[in-house]
Design a protein around this motif. Structure first.
Motif, PDB file in Angstrom:
ATOM      1  N   HIS A 204     -17.900  18.728 -18.060  1.00 56.47           N
ATOM      2  CA  HIS A 204     -18.039  17.337 -18.472  1.00 56.47           C
ATOM      3  C   HIS A 204     -18.379  17.249 -19.958  1.00 56.47           C
ATOM      4  CE1 HIS A 204     -17.935  16.037 -14.281  1.00 56.47           C
ATOM      5  NE2 HIS A 204     -18.731  17.063 -14.015  1.00 56.47           N
ATOM      6  N   PRO A 205     -17.746  16.349 -20.689  1.00 64.96           N
ATOM      7  CA  PRO A 205     -18.040  16.206 -22.118  1.00 64.96           C
ATOM      8  C   PRO A 205     -19.512  15.946 -22.420  1.00 64.96           C
ATOM      9  CG  PRO A 205     -16.000  15.072 -21.600  1.00 64.96           C
ATOM     10  CD  PRO A 205     -16.585  15.513 -20.284  1.00 64.96           C
ATOM     11  N   ASN A 206     -20.231  15.308 -21.492  1.00 62.43           N
ATOM     12  CA  ASN A 206     -21.659  15.044 -21.740  1.00 62.43           C
ATOM     13  C   ASN A 206     -22.545  16.238 -21.417  1.00 62.43           C
ATOM     14  OD1 ASN A 206     -21.795  15.084 -18.936  1.00 62.43           O
ATOM     15  ND2 ASN A 206     -22.025  12.867 -18.734  1.00 62.43           N
ATOM     16  N   GLY A 207     -21.963  17.333 -20.946  1.00 68.74           N
ATOM     17  CA  GLY A 207     -22.738  18.537 -20.643  1.00 68.74           C
ATOM     18  C   GLY A 207     -23.461  18.503 -19.320  1.00 68.74           C
ATOM     19  N   ALA A 208     -23.128  17.564 -18.434  1.00 67.32           N
ATOM     20  CA  ALA A 208     -23.820  17.453 -17.154  1.00 67.32           C
ATOM     21  C   ALA A 208     -23.524  18.650 -16.265  1.00 67.32           C
ATOM     22  CB  ALA A 208     -23.429  16.164 -16.455  1.00 67.32           C
ATOM     23  N   VAL A 209     -24.573  19.149 -15.584  1.00 65.29           N
ATOM     24  CA  VAL A 209     -24.427  20.342 -14.748  1.00 65.29           C
ATOM     25  C   VAL A 209     -24.947  20.154 -13.330  1.00 65.29           C
ATOM     26  CG1 VAL A 209     -24.450  21.956 -16.691  1.00 65.29           C
ATOM     27  CG2 VAL A 209     -26.617  21.280 -15.627  1.00 65.29           C
ATOM     28  N   ASP A 210     -25.703  19.086 -13.061  1.00 60.57           N
ATOM     29  CA  ASP A 210     -26.257  18.937 -11.712  1.00 60.57           C
ATOM     30  C   ASP A 210     -26.818  17.536 -11.529  1.00 60.57           C
ATOM     31  OD1 ASP A 210     -26.919  19.707  -9.130  1.00 60.57           O
ATOM     32  OD2 ASP A 210     -28.571  21.031  -9.719  1.00 60.57           O
ATOM     33  N   LEU A 211     -26.867  17.113 -10.279  1.00 59.32           N
ATOM     34  CA  LEU A 211     -27.559  15.881  -9.884  1.00 59.32           C
ATOM     35  C   LEU A 211     -28.974  16.278  -9.488  1.00 59.32           C
ATOM     36  CD1 LEU A 211     -27.618  12.858  -8.932  1.00 59.32           C
ATOM     37  CD2 LEU A 211     -26.747  13.694  -6.740  1.00 59.32           C
ATOM     38  N   VAL A 212     -29.977  15.749 -10.191  1.00 62.99           N
ATOM     39  CA  VAL A 212     -31.334  16.265  -9.998  1.00 62.99           C
ATOM     40  C   VAL A 212     -32.338  15.225  -9.515  1.00 62.99           C
ATOM     41  CG1 VAL A 212     -31.022  18.148 -11.650  1.00 62.99           C
ATOM     42  CG2 VAL A 212     -31.896  15.945 -12.456  1.00 62.99           C
ATOM     43  N   GLU A 213     -31.949  13.950  -9.419  1.00 61.76           N
ATOM     44  CA  GLU A 213     -32.919  12.960  -8.948  1.00 61.76           C
ATOM     45  C   GLU A 213     -32.203  11.704  -8.479  1.00 61.76           C
ATOM     46  OE1 GLU A 213     -37.079  10.930 -10.560  1.00 61.76           O
ATOM     47  OE2 GLU A 213     -35.392  11.171 -11.931  1.00 61.76           O
ATOM     48  N   ALA A 214     -32.755  11.118  -7.420  1.00 62.65           N
ATOM     49  CA  ALA A 214     -32.392   9.769  -7.011  1.00 62.65           C
ATOM     50  C   ALA A 214     -33.677   8.955  -6.975  1.00 62.65           C
ATOM     51  CB  ALA A 214     -31.725   9.768  -5.640  1.00 62.65           C
ATOM     52  N   VAL A 215     -33.591   7.693  -7.397  1.00 63.79           N
ATOM     53  CA  VAL A 215     -34.774   6.821  -7.468  1.00 63.79           C
ATOM     54  C   VAL A 215     -34.574   5.658  -6.506  1.00 63.79           C
ATOM     55  CG1 VAL A 215     -36.233   5.397  -8.945  1.00 63.79           C
ATOM     56  CG2 VAL A 215     -35.140   7.450  -9.890  1.00 63.79           C
ATOM     57  N   LEU A 216     -35.496   5.527  -5.579  1.00 62.95           N
ATOM     58  CA  LEU A 216     -35.461   4.464  -4.583  1.00 62.95           C
ATOM     59  C   LEU A 216     -36.633   3.522  -4.829  1.00 62.95           C
ATOM     60  CD1 LEU A 216     -34.547   3.086  -1.959  1.00 62.95           C
ATOM     61  CD2 LEU A 216     -35.818   4.844  -0.688  1.00 62.95           C
ATOM     62  N   ALA A 253     -35.154  16.041  -6.864  1.00 56.76           N
ATOM     63  CA  ALA A 253     -36.233  15.251  -6.287  1.00 56.76           C
ATOM     64  C   ALA A 253     -35.724  13.889  -5.847  1.00 56.76           C
ATOM     65  CB  ALA A 253     -37.368  15.068  -7.304  1.00 56.76           C
ATOM     66  N   LEU A 254     -36.400  13.336  -4.853  1.00 61.08           N
ATOM     67  CA  LEU A 254     -36.276  11.931  -4.499  1.00 61.08           C
ATOM     68  C   LEU A 254     -37.552  11.254  -4.960  1.00 61.08           C
ATOM     69  CD1 LEU A 254     -35.048   9.457  -3.050  1.00 61.08           C
ATOM     70  CD2 LEU A 254     -36.189  10.266  -0.954  1.00 61.08           C
ATOM     71  N   THR A 281     -30.364  10.697 -11.714  1.00 61.20           N
ATOM     72  CA  THR A 281     -30.564  11.521 -12.902  1.00 61.20           C
ATOM     73  C   THR A 281     -29.684  12.748 -12.830  1.00 61.20           C
ATOM     74  OG1 THR A 281     -32.883  10.813 -13.026  1.00 61.20           O
ATOM     75  CG2 THR A 281     -32.273  12.776 -14.281  1.00 61.20           C
ATOM     76  N   VAL A 282     -28.986  13.027 -13.934  1.00 57.05           N
ATOM     77  CA  VAL A 282     -28.211  14.259 -14.035  1.00 57.05           C
ATOM     78  C   VAL A 282     -28.828  15.132 -15.119  1.00 57.05           C
ATOM     79  CG1 VAL A 282     -26.065  13.239 -13.198  1.00 57.05           C
ATOM     80  CG2 VAL A 282     -26.558  13.221 -15.638  1.00 57.05           C
ATOM     81  N   THR A 319     -26.463   0.387 -11.706  1.00 57.08           N
ATOM     82  CA  THR A 319     -27.392   1.495 -11.505  1.00 57.08           C
ATOM     83  C   THR A 319     -27.757   2.118 -12.835  1.00 57.08           C
ATOM     84  OG1 THR A 319     -27.760   3.600 -10.380  1.00 57.08           O
ATOM     85  CG2 THR A 319     -25.544   3.186 -11.186  1.00 57.08           C
ATOM     86  N   ALA A 320     -29.016   2.476 -13.005  1.00 55.47           N
ATOM     87  CA  ALA A 320     -29.437   3.207 -14.195  1.00 55.47           C
ATOM     88  C   ALA A 320     -28.949   4.647 -14.075  1.00 55.47           C
ATOM     89  CB  ALA A 320     -30.951   3.176 -14.331  1.00 55.47           C
ATOM     90  N   VAL A 321     -28.275   5.138 -15.111  1.00 55.36           N
ATOM     91  CA  VAL A 321     -27.801   6.521 -15.138  1.00 55.36           C
ATOM     92  C   VAL A 321     -28.664   7.269 -16.150  1.00 55.36           C
ATOM     93  CG1 VAL A 321     -25.841   8.058 -15.496  1.00 55.36           C
ATOM     94  CG2 VAL A 321     -25.478   5.771 -14.534  1.00 55.36           C
ATOM     95  N   VAL A 322     -29.434   8.226 -15.644  1.00 52.19           N
ATOM     96  CA  VAL A 322     -30.451   8.916 -16.433  1.00 52.19           C
ATOM     97  C   VAL A 322     -29.959  10.316 -16.784  1.00 52.19           C
ATOM     98  CG1 VAL A 322     -32.891   9.582 -16.542  1.00 52.19           C
ATOM     99  CG2 VAL A 322     -32.193   7.623 -15.116  1.00 52.19           C
ATOM    100  N   PHE A 323     -30.254  10.746 -17.999  1.00 57.14           N
ATOM    101  CA  PHE A 323     -29.865  12.073 -18.474  1.00 57.14           C
ATOM    102  C   PHE A 323     -31.127  12.846 -18.841  1.00 57.14           C
ATOM    103  CE2 PHE A 323     -26.388   9.175 -19.245  1.00 57.14           C
ATOM    104  CZ  PHE A 323     -25.282   9.880 -18.800  1.00 57.14           C
ATOM    105  N   ARG A 324     -31.232  14.062 -18.327  1.00 58.75           N
ATOM    106  CA  ARG A 324     -32.420  14.903 -18.529  1.00 58.75           C
ATOM    107  C   ARG A 324     -31.983  16.291 -18.980  1.00 58.75           C
ATOM    108  NH1 ARG A 324     -35.769  14.863 -13.344  1.00 58.75           N
ATOM    109  NH2 ARG A 324     -36.291  12.824 -14.228  1.00 58.75           N
ATOM    110  N   ARG A 325     -32.747  16.850 -19.888  1.00 60.44           N
ATOM    111  CA  ARG A 325     -32.439  18.213 -20.322  1.00 60.44           C
ATOM    112  C   ARG A 325     -32.557  19.178 -19.141  1.00 60.44           C
ATOM    113  NH1 ARG A 325     -32.520  19.669 -25.447  1.00 60.44           N
ATOM    114  NH2 ARG A 325     -33.950  17.958 -25.961  1.00 60.44           N
TER     115      ARG A 325
END
Length: 333
Positions: A204-216, A253-254, A281-282, A319-325
């Motif tokens: 992915h051009p944004n460097g995303a490698v994994d889905l790491v969080e969902a926020v409920l 995490a959830l 969060t990715v 939906t908020a799309v969050v990016f984390r190192r």
């Protein structure tokens, strides 16, 4: 002691306009292939036309983000060019049930859109889905049992057929339908086959490698009950983190947050309904490069108190799309 639920498998973003959603996700820096959609003739002798539901993925090695929409009979206006039509191929005696199930899926997506456009699907990855199903049954969690579907594997995979095994949690109460809880469709899916998943587009051009969080996000008064429900489902305890309650998985995490605490977690955000999956969060390789890409693409950015970046729901179809190192790889023993 090991856990039968390891990580997040995928979240599903239910959208009204698939072409618009793919354009958005490309601006967010994800590689998204054209969607697939079932097709069948609407009258004898006619060419197959799309119906039911269309979807596509932004894939990672162990997880993915799904885009999904409902398709009315013969409605091709909102499907982008290149949509892959998949003619229904089943024995005559099985075809009516297959059409019924696809129609049920489409009706479920339409009901999601009636609530709001955004995240409505939350699926966890299980290393032993049969054991997880038995554990849930013993704990009194209602579900529809383990289902198995097979579909063509992507080109380059070592097998021509991908087998998907999944389970959907049933809601509580007399008005709850099968396979759905108040916040949407929640369940388990057997771990992705690394060979099959590796054949999909993962760069992915944004460097995303994994889905790491969902926020409920839930009503304040419901937080304790929802926490207990997910602790039972996941077989893990939650820990407090500010106003939130976090259920840690393996590298993901959830996060459960009361309505009154959402702005502290995601500044400026408000839920479209309660309960609601309000963000995901990715993990990305280089957060500064991701920031530069999002700015070049004209997307508004906010920052969380912990230093993550996110595109707010108002700019990301609900939906908020969050990016984390991304966390550095663990050192070899």
């Amino acid at each position: 002691m090991g856990h039968d639920i390891a990580r997040l498998h995928h979240v599903g973003h239910v959208v009204d306009d698939m072409a618009q959603a793919i354009t958005l996700y490309e601006r967010l820096g994800f590689a998204v292939p054209p969607p697939s959609c079932p097709a069948m003739p609407l009258r004898e002798g006619a060419a197959p036309e799309p119906f039911g539901a269309a979807n596509t993925h932004a894939d990672f090695p162990r997880s993915f983000l799904e885009l999904a929409t409902c398709v009315r009979d013969g409605d091709t206006d909102r499907l982008p060019a290149g949509t892959r039509l998949v003619p229904l191929d089943a024995p005559a005696e099985l075809l009516p049930r297959l059409v019924e199930r696809i129609s049920e899926t489409s009706a479920g997506l339409a009901a999601c859109l009636d609530r709001f456009q955004g995240l409505h699907i939350l699926m966890f990855s299980s290393s032993d889905i049969d054991a997880a199903a038995a554990r849930l049954t013993a704990a009194g969690v209602r579900h529809g049992g383990v289902n198995t579907v097979r579909r063509a594997a992507p080109p380059g995979a070592g097998t021509p057929v991908e087998t998907v095994r999944y389970l959907e949690i049933d809601g509580d109460g007399s008005g709850a339908g099968p396979g759905s809880v108040a916040e949407g469709r929640v369940g388990l899916v057997a771990d992705l086959d690394p060979d099959v998943q590796g054949a999909r587009h993962l760069d992915h051009p944004n460097g995303a490698v994994d889905l790491v969080e969902a926020v409920l996000c839930v009503a304040d008064r419901e937080l304790a009950a929802v926490q207990q429900r997910y602790e039972t489902c996941l077989g893990r305890p939650a820990r407090p983190e500010g106003p939130a309650r976090v259920l840690d998985l393996d590298g993901a995490a959830l996060t459960l947050v009361p309505d009154s605490g959402l702005a502290a977690l995601l500044p400026g955000e408000r839920p479209a309904a309660l309960p609601a999956l309000v963000g995901c969060t990715v993990a990305v390789r280089d957060l500064s490069l991701t920031r530069d890409l999002l700015r070049r693409n004209g997307l508004p950015l906010r920052e969380t108190p912990s230093g993550d970046l996110f595109v707010p729901a108002e700019a990301a179809l609900g939906t908020a799309v969050v990016f984390r190192r991304a966390a550095p790889p663990a050192a070899a023993p």
